[in-house]
Each structure stands twice: as C-alpha cells, then as structure tokens.
Write a protein that holds these residues in place. Sequence first.
Motif, PDB file in Angstrom:
ATOM      1  N   VAL A   1     -48.648   1.890 -35.408  1.00  0.00           N
ATOM      2  CA  VAL A   1     -49.270   3.169 -35.753  1.00  0.00           C
ATOM      3  C   VAL A   1     -48.167   4.111 -36.215  1.00  0.00           C
ATOM      4  CG1 VAL A   1     -50.628   5.124 -34.923  1.00  0.00           C
ATOM      5  CG2 VAL A   1     -51.134   2.806 -34.087  1.00  0.00           C
ATOM      6  N   VAL A   2     -48.345   4.661 -37.410  1.00  0.00           N
ATOM      7  CA  VAL A   2     -47.345   5.532 -38.032  1.00  0.00           C
ATOM      8  C   VAL A   2     -47.906   6.945 -38.127  1.00  0.00           C
ATOM      9  CG1 VAL A   2     -45.969   5.925 -40.109  1.00  0.00           C
ATOM     10  CG2 VAL A   2     -46.461   3.580 -39.362  1.00  0.00           C
ATOM     11  N   SER A   3     -47.117   7.914 -37.653  1.00  0.00           N
ATOM     12  CA  SER A   3     -47.501   9.332 -37.716  1.00  0.00           C
ATOM     13  C   SER A   3     -46.471  10.069 -38.556  1.00  0.00           C
ATOM     14  CB  SER A   3     -47.537   9.949 -36.314  1.00  0.00           C
ATOM     15  OG  SER A   3     -48.379   9.222 -35.456  1.00  0.00           O
ATOM     16  N   GLU A   4     -46.941  10.772 -39.572  1.00  0.00           N
ATOM     17  CA  GLU A   4     -46.032  11.545 -40.425  1.00  0.00           C
ATOM     18  C   GLU A   4     -45.565  12.797 -39.707  1.00  0.00           C
ATOM     19  OE1 GLU A   4     -48.069  12.619 -44.023  1.00  0.00           O
ATOM     20  OE2 GLU A   4     -47.879  10.626 -44.858  1.00  0.00           O
ATOM     21  N   VAL A   5     -44.275  13.097 -39.803  1.00  0.00           N
ATOM     22  CA  VAL A   5     -43.777  14.398 -39.379  1.00  0.00           C
ATOM     23  C   VAL A   5     -44.280  15.381 -40.427  1.00  0.00           C
ATOM     24  CG1 VAL A   5     -41.721  15.797 -38.981  1.00  0.00           C
ATOM     25  CG2 VAL A   5     -41.765  13.401 -38.237  1.00  0.00           C
ATOM     26  N   THR A   6     -44.870  16.474 -39.979  1.00  0.00           N
ATOM     27  CA  THR A   6     -45.519  17.405 -40.906  1.00  0.00           C
ATOM     28  C   THR A   6     -44.553  17.977 -41.947  1.00  0.00           C
ATOM     29  OG1 THR A   6     -46.870  19.410 -41.088  1.00  0.00           O
ATOM     30  CG2 THR A   6     -45.210  19.394 -39.367  1.00  0.00           C
ATOM     31  N   PRO A   7     -45.005  18.089 -43.174  1.00  0.00           N
ATOM     32  CA  PRO A   7     -44.149  18.677 -44.214  1.00  0.00           C
ATOM     33  C   PRO A   7     -44.060  20.198 -44.107  1.00  0.00           C
ATOM     34  CG  PRO A   7     -46.282  18.103 -45.133  1.00  0.00           C
ATOM     35  CD  PRO A   7     -46.268  17.594 -43.715  1.00  0.00           C
ATOM     36  N   TYR A   8     -44.788  20.796 -43.154  1.00  0.00           N
ATOM     37  CA  TYR A   8     -44.801  22.253 -43.023  1.00  0.00           C
ATOM     38  C   TYR A   8     -43.634  22.795 -42.209  1.00  0.00           C
ATOM     39  CZ  TYR A   8     -49.374  21.602 -45.000  1.00  0.00           C
ATOM     40  OH  TYR A   8     -50.404  21.228 -45.822  1.00  0.00           O
ATOM     41  N   ILE A   9     -42.780  21.912 -41.703  1.00  0.00           N
ATOM     42  CA  ILE A   9     -41.575  22.368 -41.014  1.00  0.00           C
ATOM     43  C   ILE A   9     -40.654  22.986 -42.069  1.00  0.00           C
ATOM     44  CG2 ILE A   9     -39.525  21.636 -39.742  1.00  0.00           C
ATOM     45  CD1 ILE A   9     -41.286  19.398 -38.531  1.00  0.00           C
ATOM     46  N   LYS A  10     -40.246  24.209 -41.850  1.00  0.00           N
ATOM     47  CA  LYS A  10     -39.448  24.940 -42.842  1.00  0.00           C
ATOM     48  C   LYS A  10     -37.943  24.759 -42.648  1.00  0.00           C
ATOM     49  CE  LYS A  10     -43.090  26.659 -44.736  1.00  0.00           C
ATOM     50  NZ  LYS A  10     -43.709  25.781 -45.684  1.00  0.00           N
ATOM     51  N   GLU A  11     -37.525  24.340 -41.452  1.00  0.00           N
ATOM     52  CA  GLU A  11     -36.112  24.187 -41.175  1.00  0.00           C
ATOM     53  C   GLU A  11     -35.518  23.048 -42.002  1.00  0.00           C
ATOM     54  OE1 GLU A  11     -37.859  26.427 -37.891  1.00  0.00           O
ATOM     55  OE2 GLU A  11     -38.468  24.621 -38.934  1.00  0.00           O
ATOM     56  N   THR A  12     -34.300  23.256 -42.451  1.00  0.00           N
ATOM     57  CA  THR A  12     -33.551  22.198 -43.133  1.00  0.00           C
ATOM     58  C   THR A  12     -32.241  22.008 -42.372  1.00  0.00           C
ATOM     59  OG1 THR A  12     -32.531  23.784 -44.642  1.00  0.00           O
ATOM     60  CG2 THR A  12     -34.550  22.693 -45.401  1.00  0.00           C
ATOM     61  N   PHE A  13     -31.680  20.825 -42.495  1.00  0.00           N
ATOM     62  CA  PHE A  13     -30.501  20.490 -41.710  1.00  0.00           C
ATOM     63  C   PHE A  13     -29.459  19.827 -42.599  1.00  0.00           C
ATOM     64  CE2 PHE A  13     -34.276  20.434 -39.103  1.00  0.00           C
ATOM     65  CZ  PHE A  13     -33.918  21.253 -38.050  1.00  0.00           C
ATOM     66  N   ASP A  14     -28.195  20.105 -42.301  1.00  0.00           N
ATOM     67  CA  ASP A  14     -27.125  19.459 -43.040  1.00  0.00           C
ATOM     68  C   ASP A  14     -26.389  18.443 -42.181  1.00  0.00           C
ATOM     69  OD1 ASP A  14     -25.745  21.149 -41.369  1.00  0.00           O
ATOM     70  OD2 ASP A  14     -24.742  22.261 -42.966  1.00  0.00           O
ATOM     71  N   ASN A  15     -26.871  18.249 -40.926  1.00  0.00           N
ATOM     72  CA  ASN A  15     -26.296  17.201 -40.087  1.00  0.00           C
ATOM     73  C   ASN A  15     -27.361  16.628 -39.156  1.00  0.00           C
ATOM     74  OD1 ASN A  15     -25.955  18.322 -37.206  1.00  0.00           O
ATOM     75  ND2 ASN A  15     -25.067  19.952 -38.473  1.00  0.00           N
ATOM     76  N   SER A  16     -27.187  15.386 -38.811  1.00  0.00           N
ATOM     77  CA  SER A  16     -28.169  14.657 -38.020  1.00  0.00           C
ATOM     78  C   SER A  16     -28.306  15.198 -36.607  1.00  0.00           C
ATOM     79  CB  SER A  16     -27.807  13.176 -37.962  1.00  0.00           C
ATOM     80  OG  SER A  16     -27.827  12.610 -39.252  1.00  0.00           O
ATOM     81  N   ASP A  17     -27.207  15.615 -35.996  1.00  0.00           N
ATOM     82  CA  ASP A  17     -27.264  16.091 -34.609  1.00  0.00           C
ATOM     83  C   ASP A  17     -28.147  17.325 -34.463  1.00  0.00           C
ATOM     84  OD1 ASP A  17     -25.637  14.057 -33.636  1.00  0.00           O
ATOM     85  OD2 ASP A  17     -23.796  15.226 -33.916  1.00  0.00           O
ATOM     86  N   ALA A  18     -28.020  18.279 -35.379  1.00  0.00           N
ATOM     87  CA  ALA A  18     -28.843  19.483 -35.313  1.00  0.00           C
ATOM     88  C   ALA A  18     -30.317  19.150 -35.524  1.00  0.00           C
ATOM     89  CB  ALA A  18     -28.372  20.503 -36.355  1.00  0.00           C
ATOM     90  N   MET A  19     -30.604  18.252 -36.462  1.00  0.00           N
ATOM     91  CA  MET A  19     -31.994  17.879 -36.707  1.00  0.00           C
ATOM     92  C   MET A  19     -32.563  17.133 -35.509  1.00  0.00           C
ATOM     93  SD  MET A  19     -33.859  16.052 -39.965  1.00  0.00           S
ATOM     94  CE  MET A  19     -32.776  14.662 -40.027  1.00  0.00           C
ATOM     95  N   LYS A  20     -31.796  16.262 -34.919  1.00  0.00           N
ATOM     96  CA  LYS A  20     -32.253  15.499 -33.754  1.00  0.00           C
ATOM     97  C   LYS A  20     -32.573  16.440 -32.590  1.00  0.00           C
ATOM     98  CE  LYS A  20     -31.060  11.243 -31.360  1.00  0.00           C
ATOM     99  NZ  LYS A  20     -30.046  10.214 -31.170  1.00  0.00           N
ATOM    100  N   LYS A  21     -31.748  17.454 -32.363  1.00  0.00           N
ATOM    101  CA  LYS A  21     -32.009  18.447 -31.310  1.00  0.00           C
ATOM    102  C   LYS A  21     -33.292  19.220 -31.606  1.00  0.00           C
ATOM    103  CE  LYS A  21     -27.230  18.994 -29.923  1.00  0.00           C
ATOM    104  NZ  LYS A  21     -26.020  19.790 -30.013  1.00  0.00           N
ATOM    105  N   PHE A  22     -33.498  19.583 -32.863  1.00  0.00           N
ATOM    106  CA  PHE A  22     -34.720  20.279 -33.256  1.00  0.00           C
ATOM    107  C   PHE A  22     -35.947  19.404 -32.995  1.00  0.00           C
ATOM    108  CE2 PHE A  22     -38.048  21.102 -36.379  1.00  0.00           C
ATOM    109  CZ  PHE A  22     -38.293  22.455 -36.160  1.00  0.00           C
ATOM    110  N   PHE A  23     -35.868  18.135 -33.377  1.00  0.00           N
ATOM    111  CA  PHE A  23     -36.983  17.215 -33.151  1.00  0.00           C
ATOM    112  C   PHE A  23     -37.276  17.093 -31.656  1.00  0.00           C
ATOM    113  CE2 PHE A  23     -38.263  14.452 -36.884  1.00  0.00           C
ATOM    114  CZ  PHE A  23     -37.885  15.377 -37.839  1.00  0.00           C
ATOM    115  N   GLU A  24     -36.241  16.919 -30.861  1.00  0.00           N
ATOM    116  CA  GLU A  24     -36.440  16.750 -29.425  1.00  0.00           C
ATOM    117  C   GLU A  24     -37.097  17.983 -28.811  1.00  0.00           C
ATOM    118  OE1 GLU A  24     -34.140  15.024 -25.517  1.00  0.00           O
ATOM    119  OE2 GLU A  24     -32.946  15.575 -27.270  1.00  0.00           O
ATOM    120  N   ALA A  25     -36.726  19.161 -29.269  1.00  0.00           N
ATOM    121  CA  ALA A  25     -37.285  20.402 -28.732  1.00  0.00           C
ATOM    122  C   ALA A  25     -38.711  20.660 -29.208  1.00  0.00           C
ATOM    123  CB  ALA A  25     -36.392  21.582 -29.118  1.00  0.00           C
ATOM    124  N   ASN A  26     -39.103  20.103 -30.354  1.00  0.00           N
ATOM    125  CA  ASN A  26     -40.390  20.466 -30.952  1.00  0.00           C
ATOM    126  C   ASN A  26     -41.404  19.337 -31.086  1.00  0.00           C
ATOM    127  OD1 ASN A  26     -40.129  23.414 -31.907  1.00  0.00           O
ATOM    128  ND2 ASN A  26     -38.187  22.459 -32.445  1.00  0.00           N
TER     129      ASN A  26
END
Length: 161
Positions: A118-143
């Motif tokens: 089962v595949v779930s798309e991460v919504t395209p309505y997230i406005k944040e952009t990231f220039d490194n994987s660690d920051a994006m991973k922290k954002f994903f974990e929090a949200n």
Amino acid sequence: MKTNKWLNILGAAAIATVLMGCPYTSTVPLSNPSIKIADSYVGTWEKQNGDGATLEISKASETTMKLTEKSSATAEPVYYMAHFTDIAGTLFVNVKEDSEYSSYNLYKIEKQGDFKIVVSEVTPYIKETFDNSDAMKKFFEANMKNSYFFTTEDVSYFKVK
C-alpha cells in the motif's frame, strides 16, 4: 450560450488537472540509500484498479531498486530509481526518475504480507523545502502523524510474479 458551456467545461478540466497533483517532491532524498532491499519486493506488481498498470521492481544494488512502470495509457515504460528511508518505524520510499536532473517523489509504503503493498503519497501541499536530508527527515518525523501529511487516496499493488 454555447460559448459559456465550452468555457465552463474547459474551466472544470483545468481545475481537475490542477487538483490531480502529484506527491511532494524534493531536490534531496529523505536519506541516502542504506536499507537493504528485501527479496520479497522484487517482482512484478499490478496496480489495483489500474487498468493493467504494472510496476516491475528489481535490485540495482543491495540498497537501491530499479522501478519500471508500465501502463496502457503510455506506450513506453517509465524508469525510476528508488530506495527506502525508515523514520520512527515508518517506511518511506524515495523515487527519482532515472535521469540526472529529476527530483525525488516521496511516498509512505506499507507491505501487507508477501503479496500486497500500500502506497501513500506525501501531500504536495507541504510548502517547506529542504536543502539537506537531515532537516527534511526531522520535519517528516515531527509532522507525519498529522492528517494532512498524506493524500487521502492510497494505492494498492498486488504481486503477480
């Protein structure tokens, strides 16, 4: 009168095209490939209610997959490279079209037994952009527990080979 009818139809078609959307994209992946690809993922998977659309998964390395998407809507297959990222026990797949300048599409993936994904798309309505994987991973974990984080329609694939 006919002109207004056609304008309404064209307007509705334009809105439908915009709302169809695609998953959240990023220039960086959630992580570098590090999770080994289990043999149970390798094979041909058919999209549920997908008009015969299939996804062939093969190993490109121990930690990366080559995906080949075939659809009756397009004559030519589309090729992707992908790898997994684990965030607090939730498995995400980083999918990038097999070309140098493409971005990553991000999905949550749940394997249900040996024959269903089962595949779930991460919504395209997230406005944040990231220039490194660690920051994006922290954002994903929090949200990722928030209801808005994934689109409402999951897609199921069943293993056929």
